[in-house]
Structure formats: C-alpha cells, structure tokens
Design an enzyme around this catalytic site. Structure first.
Site: not given
Lengths: 361, 326
Positions: A258, A262, A271
């Site tokens: 990815r 998100h 993160y």
C-alpha cells in the site's frame, strides 16, 4: 498405539515472472495477446492517475474519504482480466482498478466519495458487487454466489478480493472452509499490501505466508509477486480454469504494497518509515510492466506520453460529468428509496415528514 | 383439514415451497440427515437431496452470509439458525448486508432470504437457548421480523416470507412447537407480512401480544370474562417489523386501556415502541397508564426461575386488573 506423526508435507509456491527491473523469466511468460497487454497497461495507468486525482480532490475538500489503491494496480488488473463478463467479481473496498476494468463508471465512484448514494448503483447486467466495507464479510457472499452457480449447473466463476487484515477475521475462515467442503467455483485474491491501517503484516499473523492458510481448508494456495502483473495473471488464469472445470477454489496471495494512506483520514507517518515506502517504490508495478512492453516493442516513450495526455483528458471529462451530475442530485427524500421492495407505511409517513421539512427550509 | 403442530405446519410450508420452486433451498446446522434438532426440516433431505437441503459446517455467520450470496445469484434460501441465542453470530451479516444490499446497489439486488430460528423459553434448556431478543432485528432498517403464534399462521407466514423479496427474520416460538395442534389446510395459504390480527374482540381492554405469549394472553382474557365480566380485545401482532399499528391504536381508541405482553426484556423492548405509537395516535383516548407484562431486564434465568421471568396468566391478569382499576 504409538505416538505417530501425521505427515503433512506442504510447500507453498511463490511465483515471479517479471522482476522489479522488468527482466522476464521467459519460460514462465504467459501467453497474453498484444491487444490485452496494451489494454491492461492502459487500465493500470488510468487508475493510477485517477487515484492520484481523487486524492487531490479529497485534499481540496471537494470529496470525502476514500481508500487509495496506489501500488496495487498489478494485483488487481492481473487477476480481474481473466474473468468473463458473466463471471462475478466481489470487491472489498480497495479495488478501484479491478472495478473500473469490470465497467464501474469512474463518475459513480466520485459520486459515492462525494456522499451521493446514487453512485453505488449497479447496472442491470453487471456482475460486480458494490464495495463492501466490513472486512472479510464479502467473502461469504462470494462463496454463496459460487454455490448458487454450481447448484444451477452454470459454468461461471466468482473472484473475490480481500486484504491481509481480512485473514484474521472469522468470516475469512468460514468462507474458505465452506469453499473447501462444497468445492465452490470461487477464486480468492488476497492483496497482501503489508498494512492493515497501522498493523503490519508481521503482527497480523505468525504464519509464514498467507497462502498457507488455504491448506488448512484443503484448498490450493499460491503466493505471487503482486507487483508483477504477469505472475498475477498466470496464477489467476490457472485458478479460474480450475474453478471453471469444477475443481473448486484456489487462494492467491499477491504480495504487494500500500504505497499510499489507508484512507484519506489516515496519517501513516505515525506508524511506518518513509524508507520502507521508498524501497517499494522501486518495485512499482507499472514501470516494470512498461519496460516489458517496450522490450516487446508494444510500447514506446512517445506512446506513453500520448497515453498520459489521453488519460488526463478522460479524467477531466469524468470530473466535468461528475460536477454536472451533482447539481441534479441530493433530494433528501430519496433516502427512503430502496430500503424495501415496497415502501412500508412507517417509511411513507417519515418520507412525508422529510418532504415537509424540505419545504420549510 | 389435518390437525398439525407448529413443527409439522412449518415443515409443510417448506416442503410445498420447495416442490413449487427449485430456487428455494434449505441450509443450516443439522437440517439434513438429522431433520433439524426440532425436526422442523424432517424428510426434506430425502425428498430434495443434499444440494438443496444443506448440512453446513458449524458457523452461523457463514450460514447467513452464504445465504446472501445465494440470493444475489437468484436463489431463495431459507436458512436455519439452531437457536436464536446463536443468531448474533449471523447478526452482522443480516444487519450489514442482507438489510442493505438493495440500497447499496440502488435497487439492483434483492436479498430474498428467510432466516428461521427458534426463540424464547419454556423448554428447560441450557444458557443461550431461551432468549427473546427480536428487537435487535426489528430495530434494523431493511429487515422484516415475523413471529407466528400458532401452527396455521406459522405455515401461512412462512410461505409469505419465502416469497417476500426482502430478507425476513422468522422467529419460531419453540414453546409452541408441539404445545397444541391446529387445523392447517393442505391447500396453499399465505398471510400478509406487516399485518396484525384481532383474535378476540372486546370493548373494555386491549391486549397486544405475539408469539408464545398469545396463548396465556387469550387464557387471561377468558378468565377476565368469567371472573370480572370484562371483555378484552386481543391483538396478535404476527409481524414485529414493519409494525402494523393501525389495529392496536384503533382498538385502544375503543377500549381506552392497553396491556402489552411479551417475553422480551422490558427496557427498549417491543412494548416501548408500541407505547410510543399509542401515545402518538391514541393519547386522548387513554383511560389508564399503558401496562407492560414482560420479561425482566436480566439475562433469562435457567429453568428453575424461568417461570418467574416469563409472563404467565397470573401476571397478565394482575397487569390487566391494575389497568382496569386505575
């Protein structure tokens, strides 16, 4: 009655045909017509640009939340092009490229992300389900459709998409189990993009691969380089043929990444390291496919330039269409439509209430 | 006409619909070889084979989710969840998908399915086998919620539910399964979903109830006539959602007094919605506060205390008399 070992000698095949530099393993090269290769490339590029444009529109406040697909074009297009129109495609919520290939109008996507339910319409003949947001829950619908196909003795198949996070959900295991027991013609395409929002693949499961989960249900599982459109295509083709010939389901794990957020509400800098993203940029699915097509003399720099211009104007047209359509939509009383086949009395009266409130606005 | 138990009547409905329409199929845990733990699907496997009478692996979310997929591809699944207490595993599929595919696809997909399950107490069962939590489904837009009270209506309503283009949750009062017999016509019979029925006429008081509570409510009405000279009207809701409020609001306009009887918990229970409708539509006719005779707001106890939890004739009479004496 000695203590014995039950021998379960399983191996998971990992398939890679086009490496990150675009070098081909010609022995494994799938037989794809020039026309299809060109169309696949066009769709990957179109959906990459559309994805970028949508992110832009969202950042400008013209559109609400959506889940970008950047980096996953190969694992979607490589798989979905194998399907016939009469086959079913069941998406989760990050399969824009696969949906557009299946005929989903880009303008309808923009409408949904801009908050209009109208955009979720499914045309009469389409066999692509609407986006499904609760993770893994769509897998059960896919095996249910597949059961119905088998029951009606039809020859079609179902392809269902999900992510790495989905493999932790109960519905994932329940659907693979059902597919195994009833040998349903369903192909599972797992887009392992390494992240479920902030949870890395390593924290999702201790399993070495996701593909091996299929083995527990008596199904074949294979892992492919998900950024290698030829590898995805080959695995999907084999799986669809297996399903179509009555041999049941296959699980394909596409190892991809990815490259973006998100959803537009997410900030990955909290993160994950930028370095990791950079490493994956070098494995971009589109640039390596372009090198392959150039080597085959199916594509030139000039062609790419022309195509980029063509795509730009296509997207511009879609956005114009979207803006025009939005002006004609938005009657709040429409929310009562399509709740039931026939509107029950309490909804008739609530709809009247909305009509009255509208008049008093 | 043949006299049948509710189990036999539901079985007849399934058999006749399967005979008529090969898109109708049955799935669930133990529904095939075993004929269902209550024998509701007895004989179907022999008659229609294992492709149409599917013994599924043990997974309730799967049973509902797979049924949704089948409906998308044109089948009309009737799935069974063995006890309503396990239906919460399937709740997500029903709430997130069965109830929403029509809207989500802007009218393209109908989820023509029925989710059947036995509900309620009265069979001396273990934990999770006696609940009455129909409001979870009744509260969910896009679903229909039906609860028959006796064999004949169970058969007619199930036929209607199978033919209904929307997803129907069909709760079967397990305490009634074999409690009594009723005449059930062999010929096809349906009953409209969303329609209640006045099963006893009266002018002094209105009882509103459904499912397993209908029988004790009618018994209470008879006692009121004998002992108090009171004529109570009894309304059997049959469908919980969409709720037919016409008959009971009209009835209360006539009687001025209402007693609602259900097994479900009291707070936020079905009765709360009925009271709201009565207040909205019949407020000026009320002669007394509306009374609720219901299960309490506790997890239903095991069977030694179940009698004190589930409304019975005595409690219904007490509620009615307080309402009459107000």
């Amino acid at each position: 009655m000695p203590k014995k070992e039950i021998d379960l000698e399983y191996k998971i095949e990992h398939l890679s045909i086009l490496n990150q530099d675009g070098e081909l393993d010609s022995e494994l090269e799938p037989d794809i017509s020039d026309d299809l290769l060109i169309r696949m490339h066009r769709m990957m590029l179109l959906t990459r640009r559309f994805d970028e444009r949508m992110l832009n529109l969202q950042r400008q406040g013209k559109m609400g939340t959506f889940a970008p697909i950047k980096g996953q074009e190969a694992s979607q297009i490589g798989a979905v092009v194998v399907l016939e129109d009469e086959d079913w495609m069941v998406p989760s919520f990050r399969e824009m490229a696969a949906e557009v290939w299946r005929g989903k109008e880009m303008v309808d996507m923009l409408l949904v992300f801009a908050g209009f339910n109208e955009g979720s319409r499914v045309p009469e003949k389409s066999r692509t389900l609407p986006v499904c947001i609760p993770v893994a829950s769509q897998l059960l619908h896919a095996v249910g459709i597949a059961y119905a196909i088998k029951y009606k003795q039809e020859k079609n198949v179902v392809m269902v998409f999900h992510g790495d996070g989905a493999t932790s959900e109960g519905d994932f295991h329940e659907s693979l189990n059902f597919a195994g027991v009833f040998q349903t013609p369903c192909v599972f395409v797992c887009q392992n993009n390494q992240w479920a929002i902030s949870i890395p693949r390593s924290k999702q499961t201790r399993s070495k691969t996701l593909a091996q989960k299929a083995l527990a249900y008596g199904l074949p599982g294979v892992q492919v380089d998900g950024n290698d459109v030829l590898a995805v295509y080959s695995a999907a083709k084999e799986a669809v043929e297996r399903a179509r010939s009555g041999k049941g389901s296959t699980f394909i794990e596409c190892v991809t990444y990815r490259m973006s957020v998100h959803t537009t509400a997410d900030d990955p800098s909290v993160y994950r390291d930028d370095d990791e993203v950079k490493q994956w940029e070098a494995r971009d699915p589109i640039s390596r496919f372009q090198k392959y097509l150039k080597d085959k003399e199916l594509l030139s720099e000039d062609d790419i330039e022309k195509l980029e211009e063509e795509i730009k104007s296509e997207i511009k047209g879609v956005i114009k269409d979207w803006e025009d359509k939005m002006k004609k939509m938005g009657d709040p009383a429409d929310m009562f439509e399509f709740q039931y086949a026939e509107m029950p009395p309490h909804l008739v009266s609530q709809k009247e209430e909305v009509e009255k409130n509208k008049a008093n606005r | 006409m043949k006299k049948m138990t509710m189990v036999e009547a539901i079985n007849l409905a399934l058999k006749q619909e399967m005979e008529k329409d090969e898109d109708v199929l049955v799935l669930g845990e133990d529904v095939g070889m075993d004929g269902g733990v209550f024998r509701v699907t007895k004989g179907l496997l022999d008659a229609y084979g294992e492709d149409r009478v599917i013994d599924t692996p043990l997974a309730e979310s799967m049973i509902a989710g797979v049924s949704i997929g089948m409906a998308i591809h044109g089948l009309k699944p009737v799935c069974e969840i063995q006890f309503s207490g396990f239906s919460y595993f399937s709740f997500h599929q029903m709430e997130a998908h069965a109830a929403r595919y029509r809207g989500r696809s802007h009218g393209r997909f109908s989820i023509q399915m029925v989710l059947r399950c036995p509900y309620g107490g009265g069979v001396r069962a273990l934990e999770h086998h006696s609940e009455s939590r129909e409001v979870y489904y009744a509260h969910t837009p896009g679903l229909k919620m039906v609860i028959p009270s006796g064999p004949r209506k169970a058969r007619a309503l199930l036929v209607s539910a199978i033919r209904d283009p929307d997803p129907v949750i069909f709760y079967e009062p397990k305490a009634v399964y074999r409690a009594f017999r009723e005449e059930v016509p062999e010929d096809e019979e349906t009953f409209p979903i969303g329609q209640s029925e006045v099963v006893r006429e009266g002018k002094d008081l209105t009882f509103i109830t459904y499912g397993a509570m209908l029988k004790p409510t009618i018994d209470a009405a008879e006692t009121l006539k004998e002992e108090d000279g009171v004529e109570a009207e009894v309304i059997d809701l049959l469908t919980i959602s969409p709720l037919d409020d016409e008959k009971f609001t009209e009835s209360v306009q006539k009687t001025g007094r209402a007693v609602i009887v259900h097994e479900a918990h009291r707070s936020f229970g079905p009765g709360a919605e009925m009271i709201a409708r009565l207040v909205e539509k019949s407020f000026l006719y009320l002669e007394a506060p509306i009374c609720r005779v219901t299960g309490y707001d506790v997890v239903i106890p095991l069977y030694q205390r179940e009698k004190d939890y589930i409304p019975d004739v005595k409690r219904i009479l007490k509620g009615a008399r307080e309402t009459l004496d107000f």
